[in-house]
Design an enzyme around this catalytic site. Sequence first.
Site, short mmCIF file in Angstrom:
data_model
loop_
_atom_site.label_atom_id
_atom_site.label_comp_id
_atom_site.label_asym_id
_atom_site.label_seq_id
_atom_site.Cartn_x
_atom_site.Cartn_y
_atom_site.Cartn_z
N LYS A 1 -8.15 14.25 -6.37
CA LYS A 1 -7.55 12.94 -6.20
C LYS A 1 -8.62 11.89 -5.95
CE LYS A 1 -3.92 10.47 -3.85
NZ LYS A 1 -3.21 10.32 -2.58
N ARG B 1 -8.96 14.96 3.56
CA ARG B 1 -7.71 15.44 4.14
C ARG B 1 -6.63 15.63 3.08
NH1 ARG B 1 -9.07 11.94 8.04
NH2 ARG B 1 -7.59 10.35 7.41
N HIS C 1 -11.03 2.63 -0.76
CA HIS C 1 -11.15 2.08 0.59
C HIS C 1 -11.88 0.76 0.49
CE1 HIS C 1 -10.45 4.03 4.73
NE2 HIS C 1 -9.34 3.97 4.05
N ASN C 2 -11.36 -0.11 -0.38
CA ASN C 2 -12.05 -1.36 -0.70
C ASN C 2 -12.02 -2.36 0.44
OD1 ASN C 2 -12.17 -0.16 -3.20
ND2 ASN C 2 -10.43 -1.29 -4.03
N SER D 1 -5.59 5.91 13.40
CA SER D 1 -6.70 6.70 13.92
C SER D 1 -6.95 7.84 12.96
CB SER D 1 -6.36 7.27 15.30
OG SER D 1 -6.33 6.26 16.25
N HIS E 1 0.82 -1.21 0.00
CA HIS E 1 0.00 0.00 0.00
C HIS E 1 0.86 1.26 0.00
CE1 HIS E 1 -3.86 1.97 0.58
NE2 HIS E 1 -3.26 2.78 1.45
N GLY F 1 -2.67 9.43 -8.18
CA GLY F 1 -3.45 8.21 -8.27
C GLY F 1 -3.23 7.32 -7.08
#
Lengths: 745, 241
Positions: free
Chosen positions: A82, A107, A86-87, A303, A40, A536
Amino acid sequence: MKRLIDQILSAHQKEALLRGLGREPTYAELAMVSAMWSEHCGYTHSRHFLKQLPREAAHVLAGPGENAGIIRVSDDLAIAFKIESHNHPSAVVPYQGAATGVGGILRDIFTMGAEPVALMNSLHFDIRAPRGKRIAEHVVDGIADYGNCTGIPTVAGEYSSYPWYVDNPLVNVVCVGMLKPKQVLKASTAQPGDLVLYFGNKTGRDGTGGAIFASLNLTDNTREQKSAVQVADPFMGKLIMQATLELIRRGIPSAMQDMGAAGITCSTSEIAYKSGLGIEVDLDAVPVRAPGITAEEILLSESQERMLATVPPDRKHLAEEILNRYPLDYAWVGVINDSFDMTVHCDGDEAASMPLDLLVDGCPVEDYSSLTPERLREGRDRSVDLTGIAGLTPRASDAVSETPSLNDLLNTYQNTSHYASTRFIYEQFDYEINQRTIGGPGDDHTLLFDPESKRAIALTVHARSPWTLQHAYRGTRAVLAAAFRRSIAAGAYPLGLSNCLNFPSPEREETVIDFGGTTLAMTEFCNTMEIPVTGGNVSFYNESDVGAIAPTPVFVMVGKSFLGPDRYRYTGGTGTLYLVGAPRLQAGDLYAVWRLQRDGTLQEAQVPEVDFEREHELGMALLRLYDEHAEACGVYDVGKGGLFKRLVEQFARPDRDILLAHGLPWRPEDLLFGEGPCTYLVFVPSKSSVDVQAHLAAFEVAEIARIAFGRGYLRGDMLDDLDLKPFRRKADESLEPFLSDDLTI
Amino acid sequence: MNRQRAKIAIIDFHGTLCERDCFAAFEDFKEFDPYLIASDYDRFPGQVDAVVVPGGFSYGDYIRPGAMARTAAITRALVEEAEKGTPILGICNGFQILCEIRLLPGILLKNQDGRFICRDVALKVVARRNAFLKHVEQDVLRVPIAHKYGQYYASPETLESLKANDQIALQYCDADVRTTDEANPNGSAEHIAGVTNKTGNVLGMMPHPERRTLAWSLGQDGRRMLESLVAFREFARASGL
């Protein structure tokens, strides 16, 4: 320790780490590396391809590597945008997963000094299954609650339902922000001696290791990792947005980065590394909310609603003055130095000290040079090898109708969720707040009003998984062309491209070939169209024991439109419809849907062959048409559901008939449900004298129909009179009957 | 001339979202001088000609919508203005807040189907006792709603007294001005979209008139309510009140 390293890092990575450090890592160092070198954050399997994408252009103010891409639109206006996925979190805890996705993308935008003005989304489920239905419902609820509560309108989106998303829904969210070009704040401009400011939420154990979680396939085991999913607090999100924008407006921070994936570790190390400096971090100063939280947990916590900034010491009191007015936590947690190292203190001891280039950039990446462009263009042969894709189960069919009749197609159109209005979804989003939405989710184009120029910013988000499943390279070219046509129809030449590349596990070779094919197609598109990639996101590992998703690249385009609030809108008059291009049934979405339902495969389905040069020329010609006649005609792309969907949604009225011209050179199946390259629909109202054929003389243009007084029928010599009213009613009913789950309790 | 512009106080709680839209709507009139006031203040600075409590999610709607806003410092000053007879308009979350501080009767529950709804609705103008409606000539206003907690609820006795006192100001209706269940988006009792207090100077409504006021807005029906306030003030001045 030895065993722990072996569990966390690959042999390759372990060797690189030990070589770089010249010693065994500490626990804290191993924790930091595990997050930063995860797929990631480390882009292990994608970097080889991503670095080839064209990203340069004079109007790009911030490109890939920053929190968001920023393009200059005029001397007074820049747009930040952008897309992010969040799969994985959404598959496990759909509501929180989707809500934190929105929080994160917001954010990314305001961190750069831009005021978020719009959200969009690209959602993909399999709603035939009860589980998929439940996921869809809760994802929409989560997106709605976060966006609505922060006051950012969700102005557009797209939704699809295919079997390959049964276990792996895709939740991609887009944020668009506006700012003045000189207000851009980057993460790479910290100075030695600057103090490190932490503000927002306290740090807890939620989301610990989320970046690592996103780098695994979903199995029952990972699905139980609910602690890897973060919890959203949109009220705090709104407060830190206001505080951040105020800090930036007052010129206080020298650099800024939000805490997203890999939390404190990623934000502190990247801000220092990108600035070419070093950093010292004191974990004892970090505001925590979980008693007994360890150094490693603080370093890995994800968090939500936390920000990191660097502030020159002489502006410290100014920052505090502003932050004291907001009910949020802040702390000074470190200092920037010129050591090129990251040092972490905890309980008064040094818990970690390692070179930043090793931590941020030292992850060994895969080299795929052996995959030549020729090999990628060839792709892998899907018609032979569809194994592994979830939900693709060839069934023996009766072979009576190898090609669908017009009636088959009309039935399929009417009885699937694919072409229903998405009203049920978008009405849960406040799409109007802030009064910029002049083309909202129910409209033909997505347009945000810019009061300065009195013109609009056009937004496009698009994915077409049946195409990219059949052939990643050719399919991606077709998706890009389709998204481009949408942008043109909205009156804008795209100024930048953002992408979210959703793929299965990169540890399988076919995924790598697909991924390479997709990025190659993007490179060709960007070079020919002169559109830069501005940012991306890559989401790998979208597969489970049931199977993998179809490769699903999602593209976002932003441009300055020729259209404004006074643009032409069809409100029920008479006029003439022109079709540009030559649609083919097999290339259309409806054909794929029919095939999937009937045979469980995509056999005979096609990907439109697109020619970017030609698309560019036609696009420019249509923009010239708009430039002269934006108030006198309407241009529409022909997308999912083909011309028929456009006719039903845009033009069908109970007191009008659509009369097809005589002797049209197409079969009705192709004309109504096909798709193809360079295909648009143009409407010219009776009272207007726009000569479409003269404007588009170099292209195939046919006068295909007139809209006249009547009773709501589609008539012509190629088909029996067709009552459009039931289709219209069906579309108006929207997705509710397909999706609705009881949320009342 | 500036002195004659009506001072419009727009209250800004933490989490309020529609304050800028309201500001832009009033700023578009030469007759109004709108300003934002943070809810931490315990009084308005000088003369107030009207107060707007805008929509949003004050304090994140924690506990329940409007509940936390009730404890803000500005609340007492707001109650004082209400008692003085100053026109007060609460929109969406502002309506919920006015109900929580008991300036208006009833309460807003979660929508009948549990979901947020953003949609254009038609409103039947039932009673014109409030300054924002007094001079609205249309019988129907088309403005959008955008809420999750908009189902108006009050006890049967309260509903009876609302009817008896002409306190039901706005009802959801269809294209033929019929108040039907189909036209009621959230299950509100008596199809109520807006109510006033007994004296009529405090109006709370779930729909957002401020979103239909600007040149590029999708309609102008919200503008009619602001024009009504202009006419109301002129009427008040002309009659020497």
